[in-house]
Design an enzyme around this catalytic site. Sequence first.
Site, mmCIF file in Angstrom:
data_model
loop_
_atom_site.group_PDB
_atom_site.id
_atom_site.type_symbol
_atom_site.label_atom_id
_atom_site.label_comp_id
_atom_site.label_asym_id
_atom_site.label_seq_id
_atom_site.Cartn_x
_atom_site.Cartn_y
_atom_site.Cartn_z
ATOM 1 N N SER A 64 0.794 -1.238 0.000
ATOM 2 C CA SER A 64 0.000 0.000 0.000
ATOM 3 C C SER A 64 0.827 1.290 0.000
ATOM 4 C CB SER A 64 -1.030 -0.001 1.141
ATOM 5 O OG SER A 64 -0.395 -0.262 2.367
ATOM 6 N N GLU A 84 -6.345 -3.482 -24.914
ATOM 7 C CA GLU A 84 -5.481 -4.245 -23.988
ATOM 8 C C GLU A 84 -5.181 -3.406 -22.747
ATOM 9 O OE1 GLU A 84 -3.075 -7.174 -27.054
ATOM 10 O OE2 GLU A 84 -2.018 -5.459 -26.231
ATOM 11 N N GLY A 98 -16.345 8.402 -29.966
ATOM 12 C CA GLY A 98 -16.806 8.171 -31.332
ATOM 13 C C GLY A 98 -18.284 8.477 -31.481
ATOM 14 N N ARG A 186 2.081 1.554 -7.703
ATOM 15 C CA ARG A 186 1.883 0.110 -7.518
ATOM 16 C C ARG A 186 1.283 -0.526 -8.779
ATOM 17 N NH1 ARG A 186 -2.241 -2.962 -3.285
ATOM 18 N NH2 ARG A 186 -1.593 -5.058 -3.872
ATOM 19 N N ARG A 195 3.178 -6.142 -19.264
ATOM 20 C CA ARG A 195 3.182 -5.603 -20.631
ATOM 21 C C ARG A 195 4.575 -5.334 -21.170
ATOM 22 N NH1 ARG A 195 -1.758 -7.188 -22.485
ATOM 23 N NH2 ARG A 195 -3.411 -6.484 -21.086
HETATM 24 C C1 LIG Z 1 0.411 -11.344 -22.400
HETATM 25 C C2 LIG Z 1 -1.032 -11.174 -22.024
HETATM 26 C C3 LIG Z 1 -2.005 -11.877 -22.682
HETATM 27 C C4 LIG Z 1 -3.365 -11.717 -22.345
HETATM 28 N N1 LIG Z 1 -4.309 -12.439 -23.035
HETATM 29 C C5 LIG Z 1 -5.616 -12.274 -22.706
HETATM 30 C C6 LIG Z 1 -6.640 -13.021 -23.396
HETATM 31 O O1 LIG Z 1 -6.360 -13.808 -24.285
HETATM 32 N N2 LIG Z 1 -7.943 -12.807 -23.046
HETATM 33 C C7 LIG Z 1 -8.294 -11.950 -22.040
HETATM 34 O O2 LIG Z 1 -9.471 -11.802 -21.759
HETATM 35 N N3 LIG Z 1 -7.355 -11.250 -21.379
HETATM 36 C C8 LIG Z 1 -6.044 -11.382 -21.681
HETATM 37 N N4 LIG Z 1 -5.100 -10.656 -21.005
HETATM 38 C C9 LIG Z 1 -5.532 -9.670 -20.005
HETATM 39 C C10 LIG Z 1 -5.316 -10.204 -18.573
HETATM 40 O O3 LIG Z 1 -6.120 -11.344 -18.334
HETATM 41 C C11 LIG Z 1 -5.664 -9.088 -17.541
HETATM 42 O O4 LIG Z 1 -7.023 -8.753 -17.691
HETATM 43 C C12 LIG Z 1 -4.841 -7.860 -17.745
HETATM 44 O O5 LIG Z 1 -3.474 -8.192 -17.913
HETATM 45 C C13 LIG Z 1 -5.010 -6.939 -16.528
HETATM 46 O O6 LIG Z 1 -4.308 -7.497 -15.447
HETATM 47 P P1 LIG Z 1 -4.772 -7.287 -13.955
HETATM 48 O O7 LIG Z 1 -6.135 -7.854 -13.742
HETATM 49 O O8 LIG Z 1 -3.675 -7.808 -13.071
HETATM 50 O O9 LIG Z 1 -4.772 -5.679 -13.858
HETATM 51 P P2 LIG Z 1 -5.784 -4.740 -13.056
HETATM 52 O O10 LIG Z 1 -7.157 -4.903 -13.586
HETATM 53 O O11 LIG Z 1 -5.173 -3.374 -13.092
HETATM 54 O O12 LIG Z 1 -5.755 -5.299 -11.595
HETATM 55 C C14 LIG Z 1 -4.568 -5.210 -10.790
HETATM 56 C C15 LIG Z 1 -4.722 -6.174 -9.635
HETATM 57 O O13 LIG Z 1 -5.845 -5.768 -8.843
HETATM 58 C C16 LIG Z 1 -6.530 -6.927 -8.379
HETATM 59 N N5 LIG Z 1 -7.900 -6.922 -8.941
HETATM 60 C C17 LIG Z 1 -8.446 -6.019 -9.791
HETATM 61 N N6 LIG Z 1 -9.719 -6.328 -10.052
HETATM 62 C C18 LIG Z 1 -9.995 -7.450 -9.340
HETATM 63 C C19 LIG Z 1 -11.143 -8.263 -9.198
HETATM 64 N N7 LIG Z 1 -12.281 -8.020 -9.823
HETATM 65 N N8 LIG Z 1 -11.056 -9.319 -8.397
HETATM 66 C C20 LIG Z 1 -9.911 -9.626 -7.731
HETATM 67 N N9 LIG Z 1 -8.780 -8.912 -7.836
HETATM 68 C C21 LIG Z 1 -8.826 -7.822 -8.622
HETATM 69 C C22 LIG Z 1 -5.737 -8.138 -8.845
HETATM 70 O O14 LIG Z 1 -4.774 -8.470 -7.874
HETATM 71 C C23 LIG Z 1 -5.025 -7.606 -10.064
HETATM 72 O O15 LIG Z 1 -3.830 -8.303 -10.408
HETATM 73 C C24 LIG Z 1 -3.746 -10.813 -21.318
HETATM 74 C C25 LIG Z 1 -2.747 -10.101 -20.651
HETATM 75 C C26 LIG Z 1 -1.409 -10.275 -20.991
HETATM 76 C C27 LIG Z 1 -0.363 -9.475 -20.266
#
Ligand SMILES: Cc1cc2nc3c(=O)[nH]c(=O)nc-3n(C[C@H](O)[C@H](O)[C@H](O)COP(=O)(O)OP(=O)(O)OC[C@H]3O[C@@H](n4cnc5c(N)ncnc54)[C@H](O)[C@@H]3O)c2cc1C
Length: 241
Positions: A64, A84, A98, A186, A195
Amino acid sequence: MSEPRFRSDIVVRLVQRVGSDAMIAAAARVSVTGADGLQGEGGNPVTDANAGLIRYLMKHRHASPFEHGQLTFYAECPIFVAREWMRHRTWSFNETSGRYRVLEPVFWVPPEGRAVVEPPAFKPSRPVLVESEQVRESVVQFCQHSYYAAWWNYQAMIADGVAREVARSVLPVGTYTSFYATVNPRNLMGFLSLRTHDASATNLSYPQAEIEDAARQMEEVFKGLFPLTYAAFVGNGRVAP
Ligand SMILES: Cc1cc2nc3c(=O)[nH]c(=O)nc-3n(C[C@H](O)[C@H](O)[C@H](O)COP(=O)(O)OP(=O)(O)OC[C@H]3O[C@@H](n4cnc5c(N)ncnc54)[C@H](O)[C@@H]3O)c2cc1C
């Protein structure tokens, strides 16, 4: 009738920042020293004490304190990159509409040197592409052909009085968009770990080249503004706290 324009660059520009390594260290220290942690620490002091504390926080995932900061970026990129990017729910976004304005005819094409071919041993879980200048040039032709058709249809509908929110449905994901994106340190580190493809990372990720371009530009900004936090992130195998 305006003519389509083609580009390949990804624009990322810092427009606003709040916070520093000193603030992150002070946020962590408040639990034992009270709210005086920032006294005498204006700016972004790179002290051994702050460096050691930040490394400790990073390693032990005391996350935090890393939320006490904010960076706002302005971005221009194709819609497929924005899609993405906006999967990262912990960011705040505002994007060009748009619905409320006629979109600009600016479209993405793969630049010289951009790998575009799936090799025979291609694995979706480790999507490493290979270069072929000949194929890339043909991709540019295919893209431009599609963009001209889409833009012509879009303009024809707008000229017929069709609502922008309906006419835009024919525009492809290669259309450029622009938006503001705000994040705390963070969650920026979370973004960078996912990414970028970095050999030094504990967990290798395989992002698409264009979103990695955006991430690398933000990484440079982050490194300059939060040098201790950045060094701790890299030292921790690019694992976000
Ligand atoms: C190389 C790559 C390939 C990918 N391919 C696909 C794909 O084919 N299809 C697809 O749909 N997506 C794909 N993604 C997207 C991926 O599944 C994530 O949605 C995206 O990377 C966002 O990550 P995040 O949820 O950690 O980030 P954020 O949404 O910013 O969340 C950050 C952190 O907050 C917490 N958090 C946020 N929201 C919640 C919640 N609702 N519940 C619990 N914890 C939460 C988690 O700890 C999370 O790691 C891909 C991502 C990457 C990097």
